[in-house]
Design an enzyme around this catalytic site. Structure first.
Site, PDB file in Angstrom:
ATOM      1  N   GLU A 148       0.805  -1.227   0.000  1.00 53.87           N
ATOM      2  CA  GLU A 148       0.000   0.000   0.000  1.00 53.87           C
ATOM      3  C   GLU A 148       0.834   1.272   0.000  1.00 53.87           C
ATOM      4  O   GLU A 148       0.831   2.041   0.975  1.00 53.87           O
ATOM      5  CB  GLU A 148      -0.954   0.010   1.202  1.00 53.87           C
ATOM      6  CG  GLU A 148      -2.038  -1.026   1.113  1.00 53.87           C
ATOM      7  CD  GLU A 148      -2.999  -0.972   2.296  1.00 53.87           C
ATOM      8  OE1 GLU A 148      -2.685  -0.320   3.295  1.00 53.87           O
ATOM      9  OE2 GLU A 148      -4.059  -1.600   2.200  1.00 53.87           O
ATOM     10  N   GLU A 319      -6.838  -7.604  -0.394  1.00 54.00           N
ATOM     11  CA  GLU A 319      -7.292  -7.680   0.999  1.00 54.00           C
ATOM     12  C   GLU A 319      -8.767  -7.312   1.026  1.00 54.00           C
ATOM     13  O   GLU A 319      -9.140  -6.194   0.667  1.00 54.00           O
ATOM     14  CB  GLU A 319      -6.510  -6.690   1.874  1.00 54.00           C
ATOM     15  CG  GLU A 319      -5.022  -6.963   1.917  1.00 54.00           C
ATOM     16  CD  GLU A 319      -4.258  -5.958   2.785  1.00 54.00           C
ATOM     17  OE1 GLU A 319      -4.897  -5.192   3.543  1.00 54.00           O
ATOM     18  OE2 GLU A 319      -3.028  -5.918   2.677  1.00 54.00           O
TER      19      GLU A 319
END
Ligand code: GAL
Length: 642
Positions: A148, A319
Site C-alpha cells: 500500500e 485484501e
C-alpha cells in the site's frame, strides 16, 4: 476474443506470528475452505534479517513449502514497508518528514522517505535477496511489491533528501532557471530564483506557495514512488517469471497509479467497505446510518472499475474486509451475507481473485481488534461459513466473461493534485466530482469503464465523461476530438496548462468547442442555482459564452452547457438530479437503455451475466424480479458477439 478466467479466493497469512506447528493445519484448512492463494511475507523484514546481513530464512522456506505442498499458490510480498529498527541506526535520516518538518518515526510501518538513496539501496538489496532465493520456487506464483504505497499519507516527504532530489528533478525538467521562473510566473511576488539550488520544498511558507511549485512537487513525489517500485520490479523480473502486482488502497491518490500499473502485470487493491465509510467516501454523510453495516454501495465498485483500468484488465482484491476492522472511526460488523456480497461484487466487476485479510485474528499489537477468518483461539470466526458457501458457489459458477462497457469515465491522478492545490471552494475535490458522476451513471443501471487520460482507443465507447481534468494535454484533446463517441467535458477541464497557467485560448481551451469560460465562482454549501429542467448547480459554477448550441441552461436562462457536434462542455458542478437529467438524455440519444435504481441496488454486466447487487437490508423488486436483502442475484444474459 475476450479472455475468460476462473474466479478464485485467497487469504493473507502471517506464519511468523504463529508457532510452526500450526502451519500445516492452517494450510490444510485453507485448502478445505476452497482457497487457492495465500499472500505472505510483506512485513517480514526483521524476521528474515534480524541484524544487518544476518539472515534467517529457514522459517520462510518452511512456510512456503508447507503452504505449497498443501496445494496453495503463494503470493510473496517484498518486505520493504517495514524496515527493521536497526535500519535507522544505519540511516538516521531515512524517515520522511511531515509538512511541519517533523520526523514520522519508527514504531508502526511505512517509515521511510522515497527519496532516501541509501534506503532505496537497502530496499533493492532485500528485494534481490528475496528474488534470488524464491524466484524459481514452484510455489511462488505471484509477487507483491511493498505494501500500500501512500497509505497513512506517506508519499510526500519534506525531508532534506527529498529537497535535493526535487532540485535535480526540476533541473532536468526545466534545464534553465529562467525557463522555470517564466513557466511558474515567478515575477509575481518577487519569487524568482537565480539558481536551482535555492529552491525549497513548498511547505512552511507564510501563505500558500505558488501552485506551479506545489504541482511540480506533487509530480516529483509521485515519480519517486514510481522509481522505487520500478527498481523492485526490475530485480524480481531477473529471477522470476511469476506475475508482479502491488496492492493499492481506497482513495489514495498521491501517486499516479496508472504509471505504476504500466510496470506491473496486474493491479490489486485492498477493500475495506465499512472502514472506508466515514473518511473516504465523499459527501454522503446522509447515507452513513443506513449503510453502517454494509459500506457505501458505490465506493467499492468505483475502485473495482478504476483498478481494472490500472491493471489493463487484470486485477484482484488483495485484501477484503472479513468482519470488523480496527482502524476506522467506527468499526461496525458487516451484516451476515455482506462479505459474500462484496466478494461477488468484485467478481462481477472482473476480479480474478478475492483474498481476505486476514487468516487469523492476532492477539497482540496494533491490529488485535481486526477480525479474521479464524479467531485468536483458532476457532472459526463468524464469517467462516459464508466463505465456505461462496467457495462452493464459485465451483459451480461459469467463468468470467468481462465486457467493455459503452460508457467511460476518465480518472486523472494529476487532476486530483491540481484540485487539491487550488480547490477554489472549501472542501471541493476532483475525487468527489468524478465519484458523483460515477454514482449518477450507476443509478441509471450503467456499467462503466474508468479510463486513464492517455487511453488511445476510445472508439469502443459511445459516451465518454471527462469532468475536472484541469490539464488536458494535446494528446488527450486529440483522442477525445477524434473518437466516435459523444464526449462530455465537465467543469474546470482544460483550465490550466502543464505549469498551472490559465491557457489561451481561454478554458476549456478547445477550439472545436467554440466555448469560453468568461467567469467562474465557487458556491457556499447551501447555495443552489436551479436548472431549467431538473436539478441544480452546486459547489462551483462557470459563466459560458460562444457559438456552440446551448445544451443546458439555468431557470433564469444562463448557459450551463454548450455543444458542438459530438463535443459537449458542462461548465458547472451539477447535483445528482441535474446529472441524472443530463445522462438520461444522452443515453436516450445513444440508444443506451437505462433503468432507475434505488440507492442501494446496483447492476454490473459481464458479457454473459447481469449481476444485481442489493446493499439494502430489505428486498427490492425491479421488473417483477426480487433481489433479496444483502444479496447478489445473477441473471444470465443472451450471448452477444465475442
Ligand atoms: C491494510 C494493510 C494491512 C492491514 C489492513 C487492516 O491497509 O495493507 O496490512 O493493516 O489494512 O485492515
Amino acid at each position: 476474443m475476450t479472455v475468460k478466467h476462473k474466479r478464485s479466493l485467497g487469504v493473507c497469512y502471517y506464519p511468523e506470528h504463529w508457532p510452526q506447528k500450526m502451519w500445516a493445519k492452517d494450510a490444510a484448512r485453507m485448502k478445505e475452505l476452497g482457497l487457492t492463494w495465500v499472500r505472505i511475507g510483506e512485513f517480514s523484514w526483521s524476521q528474515v534479517e534480524p541484524r544487518p546481513n544476518q539472515f534467517e530464512f529457514d522459517w520462510l522456506d518452511e512456510a512456503i513449502q508447507t503452504l505449497g505442498m498443501a496445494g496453495l499458490k503463494v503470493v510473496l510480498g517484498t518486505p520493504t514497508a517495514t524496515p527493521p529498527r536497526w535500519m535507522l541506526d544505519r540511516h538516521p535520516d531515512m524517515l520522511a518528514l511531515d509538512q511541519q518538518g517533523r520526523p514520522r518515526k519508527f514504531g508502526s510501518r511505512r517509515h521511510y522517505c522515497f527519496s532516501h538513496t541509501d534506503f532505496r539501496g537497502e530496499a533493492a538489496r532485500i528485494t534481490r535477496i528475496f528474488a534470488e532465493r524464491y524466484g524459481e520456487n514452484p510455489y511462488i506464483c505471484a509477487w507483491q511489491t511493498d505494501n500500500e504505497y501512500g497509505c497513512h499519507d506517506t508519499v510526500i516527504s519534506y525531508s532534506q533528501v527529498a529537497r535535493e532530489a526535487f532540485i535535480d528533478w526540476l533541473a532536468q525538467r526545466y534545464q534553465s532557471i529562467n525557463a522555470l521562473n517564466s513557466s511558474w510566473g515567478n515575477d509575481f511576488w518577487s519569487m524568482n530564483y537565480d539558481d536551482f539550488t535555492q529552491i525549497d520544498l513548498p511547505n512552511l511558507t507564510v501563505t500558500e506557495a505558488n501552485p506551479a511549485h506545489q504541482l511540480a512537487f506533487r509530480r516529483f513525489s509521485s515519480d519517486q514512488v514510481l522509481l522505487f517500485n520500478r527498481k523492485q520490479v526490475d530485480i524480481i523480473r531477473k529471477y522470476s517469471k511469476a506475475p508482479i502486482t502491488h496492492n493499492y488502497m481506497g482513495r489514495i491518490t498521491q501517486f499516479d497509479h496508472h504509471k505504476i500499473g504500466d510496470d506491473l502485470d496486474f493491479a490489486s487493491w485492498d477493500s475495506y467497505p465499512i472502514g472506508f465509510l466515514e473518511d473516504r467516501v465523499p459527501n454522503r454523510e446522509d447515507m452513513h446510518p443506513r449503510f453502517t453495516h454494509q459500506g457505501d454501495p458505490d465506493f467499492q465498485a468505483f475502485h473495482h472499475d478504476l483498478y481494472r483500468g490500472v491493471g489493463k484488465g487484470r486485477w484482484w482484491v488483495m485484501e477484503q474486509q472479513p468482519g470488523p476492522v480496527n482502524w476506522a472511526p467506527y468499526n461496525s460488523a458487516p451484516l451476515p451475507g455482506m462479505v459474500k456480497l462484496w466478494s461477488w461484487e468484485a467478481f462481477a466487476h472482473g476480479a480474478e481473485t478475492v483474498s481476505y485479510f486476514r487468516w487469523r485474528q492476532v492477539p497482540v499489537a496494533q491490529e488485535q481488534l481486526h477480525s479474521g477468518l479464524r479467531r485468536p483461539d483458532d476457532k472459526a470466526s463468524l464469517v467462516w461459513s459464508e466463505i465456505e458457501s461462496l467457495g462452493k458457489e464459485l465451483l459451480e459458477a461459469p467463468n468470467i466473461a468481462p465486457c467493455k462497457s459503452r460508457v467511460a469515465l476518465m480518472f486523472d491522478y494529476e487532476s486530483e493534485w491540481t484540485w487539491d492545490i487550488q480547490p477554489h471552494g472549501k472542501g471541493l475535490s476532483y475525487f468527489q466530482l468524478v465519484f458523483e458522476y460515477y454514482v449518477a451513471l450507476r443509478k441509471l443501471g450503467l456499467s462503466i469503464d474508468i479510463i486513464r487520460p492517455d487511453t488511445i482507443d476510445l472508439n469502443q465507447y459511445q459516451l465518454i465523461f471527462v469532468p475536472g481534468v484541469m490539464h488536458m494535454n494535446d494528446a488527450i484533446k486529440s483522442s477525445l476530438i477524434e473518437c466516435d463517441a459523444t464526449v462530455v467535458i465537465g467543469p474546470r477541464s482544460g483550465s490550466r496548462d502543464k505549469d498551472f497557467k490559465i491557457p489561451e485560448p481561454l478554458p476549456p481551451s478547445l477550439e472545436q468547442l467554440d466555448t469560453v469560460v468568461e467567469a467562474l465562482e465557487s458556491l457556499r454549501p447551501n447555495d443552489k442555482i436551479a436548472l431549467q429542467n431538473n436539478g441544480n448547480i452546486v459547489n462551483y459554477r462557470e459563466f459560458l459564452s460562444g457559438n456552440g448550441d446551448v445544451f443546458l441552461s439555468t431557470k433564469q436562462g444562463q448557459t450551463v452547457a454548450m455543444r458542438k457536434g459530438s463535443l459537449i462542455y458542462v461548465g458547472s458542478w451539477l447535483d445528482q438530479s441535474g446529472l441524472k437529467y443530463l445522462f438520461q438524455n444522452l443515453c436516450m440519444e445513444q440508444e443506451i437503455s437505462t433503468i432507475e435504481l434505488p440507492d442501494a441496488l446496483r447492476i454490473r454486466d459481464t458479457r454473459t451475466e447481469r449481476f444485481w447487487i442489493n446493499y439494502d437490508n430489505i428486498d427490492h423488486t425491479v421488473d417483477g424480479m426480487t433481489i433479496k436483502a444483502i444479496s447478489v442475484l445473477r441473471q444470465e444474459l443472451p450471448m452477444s458477439g465475442t
